[in-house]
Design a protein around this motif. Structure first.
Motif, PDB file in Angstrom:
ATOM      1  N   GLY A   1      15.131 -90.887  84.406  1.00 43.22           N
ATOM      2  CA  GLY A   1      14.315 -91.401  83.232  1.00 43.22           C
ATOM      3  C   GLY A   1      12.869 -90.766  83.387  1.00 43.22           C
ATOM      4  O   GLY A   1      12.399 -89.981  84.143  1.00 43.22           O
ATOM      5  N   GLY A   2      12.109 -91.432  82.323  1.00 43.00           N
ATOM      6  CA  GLY A   2      10.531 -91.127  82.424  1.00 43.00           C
ATOM      7  C   GLY A   2      10.306 -90.158  81.468  1.00 43.00           C
ATOM      8  O   GLY A   2      11.134 -89.167  81.295  1.00 43.00           O
ATOM      9  N   ARG A   3       9.344 -90.093  80.921  1.00 39.78           N
ATOM     10  CA  ARG A   3       8.726 -89.033  79.942  1.00 39.78           C
ATOM     11  C   ARG A   3       7.417 -88.508  80.454  1.00 39.78           C
ATOM     12  O   ARG A   3       6.624 -89.231  81.393  1.00 39.78           O
ATOM     13  CB  ARG A   3       8.389 -89.731  78.519  1.00 39.78           C
ATOM     14  CG  ARG A   3       9.899 -90.043  78.012  1.00 39.78           C
ATOM     15  CD  ARG A   3       9.626 -90.292  76.338  1.00 39.78           C
ATOM     16  NE  ARG A   3       8.950 -91.450  76.202  1.00 39.78           N
ATOM     17  CZ  ARG A   3       8.749 -91.966  75.165  1.00 39.78           C
ATOM     18  NH1 ARG A   3       8.844 -91.255  74.026  1.00 39.78           N
ATOM     19  NH2 ARG A   3       7.948 -93.017  74.888  1.00 39.78           N
TER      20      ARG A   3
ATOM     21  N   LYS B   1       4.715 -84.434  84.731  1.00 43.65           N
ATOM     22  CA  LYS B   1       5.862 -84.571  84.541  1.00 43.65           C
ATOM     23  C   LYS B   1       6.493 -85.613  85.621  1.00 43.65           C
ATOM     24  O   LYS B   1       5.803 -86.168  86.500  1.00 43.65           O
ATOM     25  CB  LYS B   1       6.744 -83.405  85.058  1.00 43.65           C
ATOM     26  CG  LYS B   1       6.607 -82.317  83.947  1.00 43.65           C
ATOM     27  CD  LYS B   1       7.455 -81.025  84.366  1.00 43.65           C
ATOM     28  CE  LYS B   1       6.973 -79.721  83.444  1.00 43.65           C
ATOM     29  NZ  LYS B   1       7.962 -78.557  83.856  1.00 43.65           N
ATOM     30  N   PRO B   2       7.608 -86.198  85.155  1.00 41.71           N
ATOM     31  CA  PRO B   2       7.913 -87.593  86.015  1.00 41.71           C
ATOM     32  C   PRO B   2       8.459 -86.629  87.360  1.00 41.71           C
ATOM     33  O   PRO B   2       8.623 -85.746  87.718  1.00 41.71           O
ATOM     34  CB  PRO B   2       9.514 -87.868  85.467  1.00 41.71           C
ATOM     35  CG  PRO B   2       9.121 -87.566  84.027  1.00 41.71           C
ATOM     36  CD  PRO B   2       8.346 -86.199  84.087  1.00 41.71           C
ATOM     37  N   ILE B   3       8.192 -87.663  88.616  1.00 42.83           N
ATOM     38  CA  ILE B   3       8.390 -87.165  89.839  1.00 42.83           C
ATOM     39  C   ILE B   3       9.866 -86.615  89.839  1.00 42.83           C
ATOM     40  O   ILE B   3      10.846 -87.351  89.604  1.00 42.83           O
ATOM     41  CB  ILE B   3       8.143 -88.559  90.946  1.00 42.83           C
ATOM     42  CG1 ILE B   3       6.611 -88.933  90.817  1.00 42.83           C
ATOM     43  CG2 ILE B   3       8.517 -87.881  92.185  1.00 42.83           C
ATOM     44  CD1 ILE B   3       6.546 -90.100  91.647  1.00 42.83           C
TER      45      ILE B   3
END
Length: 243
Positions: free
Chosen positions: A87-89, A80-82
Motif C-alpha cells: 500500500g501507500g501512495r 514513492k513508497p519503500i
C-alpha cells in the motif's frame, strides 16, 4: 490552521533538542553541480526537528502557497513508497529556501523545540551558503589558471594525445582521493568535472595545478610529476588530520 505537535518533542528543553540535531540533515544543497546548487530544507525536516506533525506542516504550506511563492519558486519532489511495502501512495515533499523556511517558522507556535530548531537551521543555512560563496571564488581562481595548464601540457616536451586527459585525471585523484570517473558520477553527464568538486576539493585542485605547471615547463616526465603530486596531496591530508 491548528498545528499538531508531537508531545515527546514539545516537552524537551532547548539543550535536549539541540543534542538531537544533526546539522548536515537540517539543510542541504539541491545539486552536486556546485555551479547550480542552492541551499534548501524541506517540510519533513521542519516537522521532525521542530516537534510537529509533518502532515500538518504540509497542509500549512498548501494553505499559504501564494505567500511562500512571493519568496521564490515553491518546489517539491514526489517520493514513492519503500519497495516491498504494502500500500501507500507517493508523498509530496516541499523544498524551501531560507526565506520560505523562516516565514513558515513564524507561523508556528514559539515553543522551545521550534526556537532551538530555528537557531540551528539559520546556522546550517549560513554554513552552506558560505560553502557556495567559497566555491565560487575558488572556481573563478581555478578558471584563471586553466589556460596556463592547457598551454603547459601542449608545450610539454613529453606531450602526447592523451596528456591533457591524463593530467586532469591525476589532478582530480590527488585533490579528491577518488578516481576521475567516480567524481564525474556525482553529477549529470556533461557537467564539467570541476563543478562537481566541493569548495575544499577545488581549493586543493587549484594548488595542485599551480604545482604541476612549473614541473611541466621544466620538462619533468609524467611519473616524476605523478609522484610529486601524490606526495604533496598525502602530506596535506596528514597535516589536515592532525590539526
Amino acid at each position: 490552521m491548528a498545528i499538531n505537535y508531537c508531545p515527546n518533542m514539545t516537552a524537551m528543553s532547548l539543550n535536549e533538542v539541540g543534542t538531537r540535531f544533526y546539522m548536515k540533515d537540517l539543510a542541504f544543497l539541491t545539486s552536486p553541480d556546485m555551479s547550480r546548487a542552492e541551499v534548501v530544507t524541506n517540510h519533513i525536516v521542519i516537522a521532525q526537528y521542530a516537534g510537529l506533525n509533518k502532515i500538518s506542516v504540509r497542509k500549512l504550506i498548501d494553505n499559504n502557497k501564494q505567500d511562500l511563492e512571493d519568496l521564490g519558486i515553491l518546489s517539491f519532489e514526489m517520493t514513492k513508497p519503500i519497495k516491498g511495502s504494502t500500500g501507500g501512495r507517493p508523498t509530496k515533499i516541499y523544498q524551501l529556501n531560507r526565506n520560505q523556511a523562516m516565514l513558515l517558522i513564524t507561523w508556528l507556535d514559539n515553543t522551545e523545540p521550534v526556537r532551538a530548531f530555528k537557531l540551528a537551521l539559520v546556522k546550517r543555512f549560513d554554513e552552506l551558503e558560505k560553502t557556495i560563496q567559497t566555491w565560487i571564488k575558488e572556481r573563478a581562481a581555478e578558471k584563471a589558471t586553466t589556460r596556463s595548464l592547457t598551454d603547459a601540457v601542449q608545450n610539454w616536451k613529453h606531450t602526447n594525445p592523451h596528456a591533457q586527459s591524463n593530467f586532469r585525471k591525476l589532478l582530480t585523484k590527488c585533490a579528491t582521493g577518488s578516481p576521475y570517473t567516480k567524481v564525474q558520477a556525482r553529477g549529470d553527464k556533461g557537467v564539467p568535472m570541476v563543478d562537481l568538486l566541493t569548495a575544499e576539493e577545488l581549493q586543493k585542485y587549484k594548488r595542485l595545478k599551480a604545482l604541476v605547471i612549473p614541473l611541466l615547463e621544466l620538462g619533468e616526465d609524467y611519473d616524476f610529476i605523478k609522484v610529486t603530486l601524490e606526495k604533496y596531496a598525502t602530506k596535506k591530508a596528514v597535516n589536515a588530520t592532525q590539526q
